[in-house]
Design a protein around this motif. Sequence first.
Motif, PDB file in Angstrom:
ATOM      1  N   GLY A 221       0.782  -1.225  -0.074  1.00  0.00           N
ATOM      2  CA  GLY A 221       0.198   0.067   0.027  1.00  0.00           C
ATOM      3  C   GLY A 221       1.602   1.429  -0.317  1.00  0.00           C
ATOM      4  N   LEU A 222       0.561   2.891  -0.741  1.00  0.00           N
ATOM      5  CA  LEU A 222       1.649   3.387  -0.591  1.00  0.00           C
ATOM      6  C   LEU A 222       1.065   4.685  -0.249  1.00  0.00           C
ATOM      7  N   THR A 223       1.383   5.828   0.097  1.00  0.00           N
ATOM      8  CA  THR A 223       0.482   7.131   0.365  1.00  0.00           C
ATOM      9  C   THR A 223       1.699   7.383   0.162  1.00  0.00           C
ATOM     10  N   GLY A 224       1.688   9.032  -0.664  1.00  0.00           N
ATOM     11  CA  GLY A 224       2.827   9.585  -1.476  1.00  0.00           C
ATOM     12  C   GLY A 224       2.745  10.730  -0.501  1.00  0.00           C
ATOM     13  N   GLN A 225       3.894  11.352  -0.399  1.00  0.00           N
ATOM     14  CA  GLN A 225       3.959  12.317   0.094  1.00  0.00           C
ATOM     15  C   GLN A 225       3.141  13.237  -0.276  1.00  0.00           C
ATOM     16  N   TYR A 226       2.467  13.964  -1.495  1.00  0.00           N
ATOM     17  CA  TYR A 226       1.017  14.460  -2.213  1.00  0.00           C
ATOM     18  C   TYR A 226      -0.017  13.358  -1.804  1.00  0.00           C
ATOM     19  N   ALA A 227      -0.983  13.919  -1.343  1.00  0.00           N
ATOM     20  CA  ALA A 227      -2.139  13.385  -1.293  1.00  0.00           C
ATOM     21  C   ALA A 227      -2.282  12.526  -2.371  1.00  0.00           C
ATOM     22  N   SER A 228      -2.468  10.985  -2.815  1.00  0.00           N
ATOM     23  CA  SER A 228      -3.415  11.162  -3.880  1.00  0.00           C
ATOM     24  C   SER A 228      -4.479  10.149  -4.169  1.00  0.00           C
ATOM     25  N   VAL A 229      -5.562  10.974  -3.480  1.00  0.00           N
ATOM     26  CA  VAL A 229      -6.694  10.756  -4.132  1.00  0.00           C
ATOM     27  C   VAL A 229      -7.453  11.509  -5.464  1.00  0.00           C
ATOM     28  N   ASP A 230      -8.446  11.260  -5.529  1.00  0.00           N
ATOM     29  CA  ASP A 230      -9.199  11.983  -6.441  1.00  0.00           C
ATOM     30  C   ASP A 230      -9.852  13.159  -5.668  1.00  0.00           C
ATOM     31  N   LYS A 231      -9.724  14.765  -5.753  1.00  0.00           N
ATOM     32  CA  LYS A 231     -10.291  15.241  -4.399  1.00  0.00           C
ATOM     33  C   LYS A 231     -11.843  15.370  -5.753  1.00  0.00           C
ATOM     34  N   ASP A 232     -12.359  15.022  -6.854  1.00  0.00           N
ATOM     35  CA  ASP A 232     -13.662  15.685  -6.286  1.00  0.00           C
ATOM     36  C   ASP A 232     -14.829  14.477  -6.509  1.00  0.00           C
TER      37      ASP A 232
ATOM     38  N   SER B 163     -15.754  12.282  -3.490  1.00  0.00           N
ATOM     39  CA  SER B 163     -16.287  11.908  -1.793  1.00  0.00           C
ATOM     40  C   SER B 163     -15.300  11.094  -1.400  1.00  0.00           C
ATOM     41  N   GLY B 164     -14.962  10.857  -0.137  1.00  0.00           N
ATOM     42  CA  GLY B 164     -13.881  10.376   0.523  1.00  0.00           C
ATOM     43  C   GLY B 164     -14.682   8.853   0.628  1.00  0.00           C
ATOM     44  N   HIS B 165     -16.147   8.124  -0.120  1.00  0.00           N
ATOM     45  CA  HIS B 165     -16.235   6.851   0.580  1.00  0.00           C
ATOM     46  C   HIS B 165     -16.201   6.428  -1.210  1.00  0.00           C
ATOM     47  N   GLN B 166     -16.784   7.630  -1.750  1.00  0.00           N
ATOM     48  CA  GLN B 166     -16.176   6.546  -3.429  1.00  0.00           C
ATOM     49  C   GLN B 166     -14.393   6.676  -3.728  1.00  0.00           C
TER      50      GLN B 166
ATOM     51  N   THR C 226     -16.478  10.000   9.197  1.00  0.00           N
ATOM     52  CA  THR C 226     -17.264   9.591   9.039  1.00  0.00           C
ATOM     53  C   THR C 226     -18.134  10.934   8.671  1.00  0.00           C
ATOM     54  N   ASP C 227     -18.328  11.783   9.675  1.00  0.00           N
ATOM     55  CA  ASP C 227     -19.006  13.172   9.481  1.00  0.00           C
ATOM     56  C   ASP C 227     -18.638  13.665   7.749  1.00  0.00           C
ATOM     57  N   ALA C 228     -17.691  12.846   7.176  1.00  0.00           N
ATOM     58  CA  ALA C 228     -17.396  13.866   5.455  1.00  0.00           C
ATOM     59  C   ALA C 228     -17.430  12.559   5.036  1.00  0.00           C
ATOM     60  N   ALA C 229     -18.113  11.299   5.076  1.00  0.00           N
ATOM     61  CA  ALA C 229     -17.672  10.642   4.105  1.00  0.00           C
ATOM     62  C   ALA C 229     -18.519  10.814   2.606  1.00  0.00           C
ATOM     63  N   ALA C 230     -19.150  11.927   2.377  1.00  0.00           N
ATOM     64  CA  ALA C 230     -19.906  11.754   0.941  1.00  0.00           C
ATOM     65  C   ALA C 230     -19.052  13.247   0.506  1.00  0.00           C
ATOM     66  N   LYS C 231     -18.772  13.655   1.252  1.00  0.00           N
ATOM     67  CA  LYS C 231     -17.816  15.344   0.561  1.00  0.00           C
ATOM     68  C   LYS C 231     -16.727  14.948   0.061  1.00  0.00           C
ATOM     69  N   PRO C 232     -16.812  16.131  -0.873  1.00  0.00           N
ATOM     70  CA  PRO C 232     -15.923  15.486  -2.043  1.00  0.00           C
ATOM     71  C   PRO C 232     -14.008  16.439  -1.466  1.00  0.00           C
TER      72      PRO C 232
ATOM     73  N   ARG D 210     -16.255   4.692 -14.358  1.00  0.00           N
ATOM     74  CA  ARG D 210     -17.126   5.827 -13.904  1.00  0.00           C
ATOM     75  C   ARG D 210     -16.499   6.433 -13.050  1.00  0.00           C
ATOM     76  N   ARG D 211     -15.813   6.766 -12.241  1.00  0.00           N
ATOM     77  CA  ARG D 211     -14.876   7.795 -11.843  1.00  0.00           C
ATOM     78  C   ARG D 211     -15.129   8.948 -12.371  1.00  0.00           C
ATOM     79  N   GLY D 212     -14.448   9.387 -13.721  1.00  0.00           N
ATOM     80  CA  GLY D 212     -14.898  10.345 -14.548  1.00  0.00           C
ATOM     81  C   GLY D 212     -15.876  10.811 -15.258  1.00  0.00           C
ATOM     82  N   ILE D 213     -17.060   9.771 -14.571  1.00  0.00           N
ATOM     83  CA  ILE D 213     -18.726  10.603 -15.196  1.00  0.00           C
ATOM     84  C   ILE D 213     -19.046  10.823 -13.629  1.00  0.00           C
ATOM     85  N   VAL D 214     -18.578  10.032 -12.816  1.00  0.00           N
ATOM     86  CA  VAL D 214     -19.163  10.540 -10.875  1.00  0.00           C
ATOM     87  C   VAL D 214     -19.100  11.902 -11.352  1.00  0.00           C
ATOM     88  N   LYS D 215     -16.898  12.719 -11.171  1.00  0.00           N
ATOM     89  CA  LYS D 215     -16.499  13.810 -11.610  1.00  0.00           C
ATOM     90  C   LYS D 215     -16.941  14.734 -12.359  1.00  0.00           C
TER      91      LYS D 215
END
Lengths: 329, 270
Positions: A85-96, A98-101, A131-137, B31-36
């Motif tokens: 598993g890798l956690t990069g120096q710069y957060a590598s999540v899709d910012k658009d 949500s956390g859960h997505q 948990t509170d922010a799970a659905a927010k981008p 799907r990711r692209g479509i959600v975006k």
Amino acid sequence: MSQYCSSPAIEVSGLVKRFSDTTALDGIDFTAEPGAVLGLLGPNGSGKTTTVRILATLAKADEGIARVCGYEVIRDAYKVRQLIGLTGQYASVDKDLSGHQNLTMIGRLLGMSRKQARARASDLIEEAGLTDAAAKPAKSYSGGMRRRLDLAASIIGDAAVVFLDEPTTGLDPARRGETWAMIRRLAAQGSTVLLTTQYLEEADHLANDIIVIDSGTVVARGTPDSLKRRMGSQTLDLRLSDPTQLDEATNRVQNIINATPVVDAHTGVLSAAVTDGEVMPAIVRSLDEAAIGVSDLSLRLPSLDDVFLTLTGHRATPADEKNEKEAAE
Amino acid sequence: MTAATLPTAHTPLRKHIGLGQVLVQSATLSRRGIVKLRRHPAGLADVIIGPAIFLVLFGYVFGGAISGDTGDYLQYVFPGILGMMSLFATMGVGVSLSTDLSEGIFDRFRSLPIARIAPLVGAIGSDIVRQLVSLAALIGFGLLLGVRFETNLWSVLSGCALALAFALAVSWAVVLLALAIKDPMAVQGLGAVIILPLAFASNIFVPVETMPGWMQTFASWNPIGHLVDAVRGLMMGGPVSEPLMLTLIWMAVFVVVFAPLSLIAYNRRA
């Protein structure tokens, strides 16, 4: 429980990586046993990120061997990727997303069913305190929340080996605790963790073993305690009222702590690694006897700079770069 | 934390990725692209409102001057705008790919046990959805403004499919562009600089007969022109086979030249 991993979990030997005009890694060796938390401590540009990128199959070494759970990172890249598993120096999540997505997407990419991926994402969201922010981008998250989401993303697959590249760099020091707690729980489940950091305190809190690297070479290795013994558990800073008395003061301090203090001629500050707070009164008495005036006296935890001064004789950050940083703050 | 949901000591590591997994991975990333897209109303507005603006602008602002009659001109320009819009939409692949490359998420994908090609297929997959939305919006607005298709439904759908396929072929060039510059803003800007002259030096807005000779020569080679001729024939009647042939040849050229280059560049990065 994390996946099974044969011993050693991480094995690096004679690793060399050159970029066009610099040598990022100049022959690095280390190993980590399964379940260990290994801290890779070094300043910016010392080769920490390059080491992680090679181990995480993102970059190729020019020379040397890197293995994860016995698998060579280039030849068996696909197997290594199933284990890490890798956690990069710069957060590598899709910012658009949500956390859960974000977490569900990675679960799906790892081969979970939609239902499994959603359930696993919900568990990890809770684990990361989101948990509170799970659905927010994710772009609405604070720096610390994004790091924890990133960390959660790297452990969805119960990785046997987790690489954390500077997991708290840039975070408010007061907010590091939440990320540290998550890393400790991760280690408690049996994952091997390779953590890079610029903070001695962080390595001390989390790692069983620390490797200090500088300019692509290992300059020290050992347990946090053994390293601290070498550089003192605290650092004493002394500023004299009259800088001409610096030599005399240096001699007197040296006699008490049995080590050579570091003197900064420009600022007239004398720094010494001390292992025992008891030496403070002795030093004050001794300086007083010699009628040496002290304008400032303090005890603090050693910084990375102190570690580097003690181990390598030079500072962790080049002086001008450091000044620039301070000016920017 | 819950029990392990992935291979543990009991399940050995996989040696290869199955085709089924590659499809699931690509679909997940599409799907990711479509959600975006849904989360970015601005991006969606781009593909929905863009066609409407072009139709109104050209139909009502220039239509009278060019053709004397707005309705006639809309009939003429509609297939042209359709062709141009689907080319503009290819920028979507470039922008999403270069955004991923300039952020940490691409490293995350590369560290996962997934097919290397999945992020690329995912970007293309979500772009197809974007294109379909754009096509539907364009046809909807067109009908609203009085555009009448003069052939049959089958031919109109074939015209749409041809524009989509042409855009996919051109996407290979856009992918190469994105891999080379890696800056989403620059990709978008450069893309517009390349597409606009191609669009205007063609038969999209005016018949090429009024252009100077050298530009007519350029227009007669312009791939967009052939596409628009074919779409025009399929939707409004007129010759189809020759422009269709030329369009297919251009598509083959784009795929043969740019697909290998893009894949080489992509594999070097991914």
